[in-house]
Design a protein around this motif. Structure first.
Motif, short mmCIF file in Angstrom:
data_model
loop_
_atom_site.label_atom_id
_atom_site.label_comp_id
_atom_site.label_asym_id
_atom_site.label_seq_id
_atom_site.Cartn_x
_atom_site.Cartn_y
_atom_site.Cartn_z
N LEU A 310 41.12 40.25 38.70
CA LEU A 310 42.12 40.33 39.75
C LEU A 310 43.50 40.55 39.15
N GLN A 311 44.49 40.70 40.03
CA GLN A 311 45.87 40.81 39.55
C GLN A 311 46.28 39.49 38.90
N HIS A 312 47.43 39.49 38.26
CA HIS A 312 47.79 38.35 37.41
C HIS A 312 48.11 37.09 38.21
N ASP A 313 49.06 37.16 39.12
CA ASP A 313 49.53 35.96 39.82
C ASP A 313 48.83 35.84 41.17
N ILE A 314 47.91 34.88 41.26
CA ILE A 314 47.18 34.61 42.49
C ILE A 314 47.78 33.38 43.16
N ILE A 315 48.16 33.52 44.43
CA ILE A 315 48.77 32.42 45.17
C ILE A 315 47.71 31.59 45.88
N ASP A 316 46.73 32.26 46.48
CA ASP A 316 45.73 31.55 47.27
C ASP A 316 44.49 32.42 47.42
N ILE A 317 43.37 31.77 47.74
CA ILE A 317 42.13 32.49 48.01
C ILE A 317 41.40 31.78 49.15
N ASP A 318 40.89 32.57 50.09
CA ASP A 318 40.14 32.04 51.24
C ASP A 318 38.83 32.82 51.36
N ILE A 319 37.72 32.07 51.51
CA ILE A 319 36.40 32.69 51.61
C ILE A 319 35.95 32.71 53.06
N THR A 320 35.46 33.84 53.52
CA THR A 320 34.79 33.96 54.80
C THR A 320 33.30 34.15 54.53
N ASN A 321 32.55 34.47 55.56
CA ASN A 321 31.10 34.57 55.40
C ASN A 321 30.68 35.66 54.43
N LEU A 325 39.46 36.60 50.81
CA LEU A 325 40.83 37.10 50.90
C LEU A 325 41.61 36.53 49.73
N VAL A 326 42.11 37.40 48.88
CA VAL A 326 42.83 36.99 47.68
C VAL A 326 44.30 37.36 47.85
N LEU A 327 45.16 36.35 47.94
CA LEU A 327 46.59 36.57 48.11
C LEU A 327 47.28 36.45 46.76
N GLY A 328 47.95 37.53 46.37
CA GLY A 328 48.69 37.54 45.11
C GLY A 328 50.12 37.95 45.34
N THR A 329 50.91 37.90 44.30
CA THR A 329 52.32 38.30 44.43
C THR A 329 52.45 39.80 44.69
N ASN A 330 51.42 40.57 44.37
CA ASN A 330 51.48 42.02 44.58
C ASN A 330 50.77 42.47 45.86
N GLY A 331 50.38 41.53 46.71
CA GLY A 331 49.74 41.92 47.96
C GLY A 331 48.45 41.17 48.21
N LEU A 332 47.74 41.63 49.22
CA LEU A 332 46.51 41.00 49.68
C LEU A 332 45.32 41.90 49.35
N GLU A 333 44.26 41.27 48.84
CA GLU A 333 43.06 42.01 48.45
C GLU A 333 41.82 41.34 49.05
#
Length: 520
Positions: A310-321, A325-333
């Motif tokens: 993944l990108q370097h700075d990860i702020i948060d991660i949320d798992i669905t079924n 959803l991976v939230l980083g300083t460079n956007g959402l993936e």
């Protein structure tokens, strides 16, 4: 290594009209389609193709919570080279039933209610204490129907029930928020990941925080929970030791290490859990790595499914079924999880200055999720849905029979024995002429035109006849009116000519009396 159960399905037949594209099958109940192909069994044309499974995101919508400065504000707010006006911005967000609550730098709590696919401002209240310029944390305590707000040196319990804000109580307990790495609400308990200071657990009772003794030496970075009735399985992420499983009994308030699990040695900074799926994110110098683990709660083991760069700075991660959803300083993936090691299917979304992200699942449709989050001044939300894989066929020419197989690997099997399987579905497709060809269409159009013209001619004729009939009726009414007036005039003249005075009737009466007397 991922094992696939081979599964064969009965043949399907489809008759298709030439010149018309048709979807002959849709795969909505098979989870993620990991691989798929069509294998034709007959020579000749190949009129069918696969419409691949995709993650579809609706247009990003936003609510402007705080008005931004315009150029005039900047010009009017400078004095002696200094900017004198304070900026307002959004500080935090917490997911609550039926929506989200956000806190602004103006000490305002705002409830955004989710209804019919939209968020709207539903209620507001003011925080009774000032907000220090330090990190802060908000968490919803479901059993108490309250939001706990942890500021640096100040702790507030805000009642939130039936979509409305209630009483607000300042608690005695206070914390240094720069030491808190993560916060977790479980039943009526609040758990704090305190880094080198380990773990702290409190129960919200009688508007106070009662601490539960925990004896653990660890560097806890993140906390997540999975529950079964009154028993909660707590997973604490240690920066050096990896994932440490705990058991928390909400009825007896007993908290202890779950020694049934073998060591889950995947150290990291951030993690999330969804059912039996666990993802740990480990920051490295140039990038981060996500370890995708599958948990087995029966024998307390785990397997590494995959790992992603993944990108370097990860702020948060949320798992669905099906995806994370991976939230980083460079956007959402968005990444698909629990799949074998293979080229990853990913979707990237750029939301400017997004600093917090949550999601909720639509009650009527478990396949549809809504993501929502905050930036400095704006609340964002969008709908996510996995569009199913489909087989589509089209041909301009007549084709007697087309036989082919659809072979695919998926994460859901018909008998649910394994979590992944390989399925083979046979198809026979027959293309036929439409019952209306071009010559028939011309004849039908001609007949239709003739019928329409005849109908219009009939309407015109009826209108004409109606006008003539209406004129005659009007003439007859006029004649009758004249006759009626004439008769009334004659009747008046007759009455004048036959008028008799009262004296005449009296005289006639006396003569009748005399005649009667003579007869006697």
């Amino acid at each position: 290594m991922l094992n696939f159960l081979i599964w064969a399905v009965a043949s399907k037949y489809a008759q298709i009209i030439t010149g018309q594209e048709r979807i002959i099958d849709t795969f909505e109940q098979n989870g993620l389609i990991l691989y798929s192909e069509l294998q034709y069994q007959t020579d000749g044309p190949q009129p069918c193709y696969i419409q691949k499974q995709t993650l579809n995101q609706s247009k990003l919508q936003s609510l402007q919570i705080i008005e931004q400065f315009d150029e005039r504000d900047f010009r009017n707010s400078f004095q002696n080279g200094h900017f004198t006006k304070q900026f307002s911005y959004i500080l935090a967000q917490v997911h609550v039933p039926r929506g989200a609550v956000i806190l602004t730098s103006e000490q305002e709590l705002i409830f955004l209610k989710f209804k019919d696919g939209q968020f709207e401002i539903n209620a507001k209240t003011k925080l009774s204490v000032s907000i220090p310029d330090k990190p802060l944390f908000m968490e919803y305590v479901q059993l108490k129907q309250s939001i706990i707000i942890i500021l640096n040196g100040i702790t507030v319990l805000q009642k939130f029930q039936d979509d409305q804000f209630g009483s607000q109580i300042r608690l005695y307990e206070a914390f240094r928020t720069d030491r808190i790495q993560s916060i977790l609400s479980v039943d009526k308990a609040i758990m704090l990941a305190l880094g080198d200071d380990g773990l702290a657990i409190f129960e919200v009772e009688d508007n106070r925080l009662h601490q539960i003794a925990v004896n653990i030496s660890a560097n806890i970075q993140d906390l997540k929970a999975y529950h079964d009735h009154d028993i909660y399985f707590i997973f604490a992420l240690d920066l050096n030791k990896g994932v440490i499983p705990f058991i928390y009994n909400s009825a007896s308030t007993i908290f202890s290490i779950d020694k049934r699990w073998s060591d889950i040695y995947y150290p990291g900074h951030i993690m999330d859990i969804f059912g039996d799926k666990l993802i740990v994110v480990q920051k490295q110098k140039q990038f981060s790595i996500a370890f995708d683990l599958m948990l087995n709660f029966k024998d307390h083991t785990y397997t590494l499914q995959n790992q992603y760069r993944l990108q370097h700075d990860i702020i948060d991660i949320d798992i669905t079924n099906d995806y994370a959803l991976v939230l980083g300083t460079n956007g959402l993936e968005f990444i698909y999880h629990s799949v074998p090691a293979q080229p990853q299917r990913r979707t990237n979304v750029v939301i400017p200055s997004l600093k917090k992200l949550d999601f909720l699942t639509e009650e009527q449709n478990n396949e549809t999720n809504y993501i929502f989050g905050i930036s400095q001044h704006t609340f964002f939300f969008s709908k996510l849905r996995i569009e199913p894989e489909q087989i589509v066929c089209f041909s301009e020419q007549l084709i007697e029979d087309v036989n082919f197989q659809f072979i695919f690997n998926s994460t859901k099997c018909p008998n649910q024995v394994l979590s992944t399987c390989s399925i083979t579905q046979n198809y026979q497709v027959h293309f036929v002429k439409p019952w209306i060809n071009s010559d028939s269409k011309l004849l039908i159009y001609s007949l239709a035109s003739l019928v329409i013209l005849s109908f219009l001619a009939l309407v015109v004729l009826l209108i004409k006849e109606y006008c003539v009939f209406s004129t005659k009726i009007q003439q007859n009414v006029t004649d009758l009116t004249v006759m009626e007036n004439s008769m009334k005039s004659n009747e008046i003249t007759l009455q004048i000519n036959t008028f008799d005075s009262p004296n005449k009737f009296a005289k006639f009466g006396s003569q009748q009396l005399q005649l009667s007397q003579l007869k006697e």
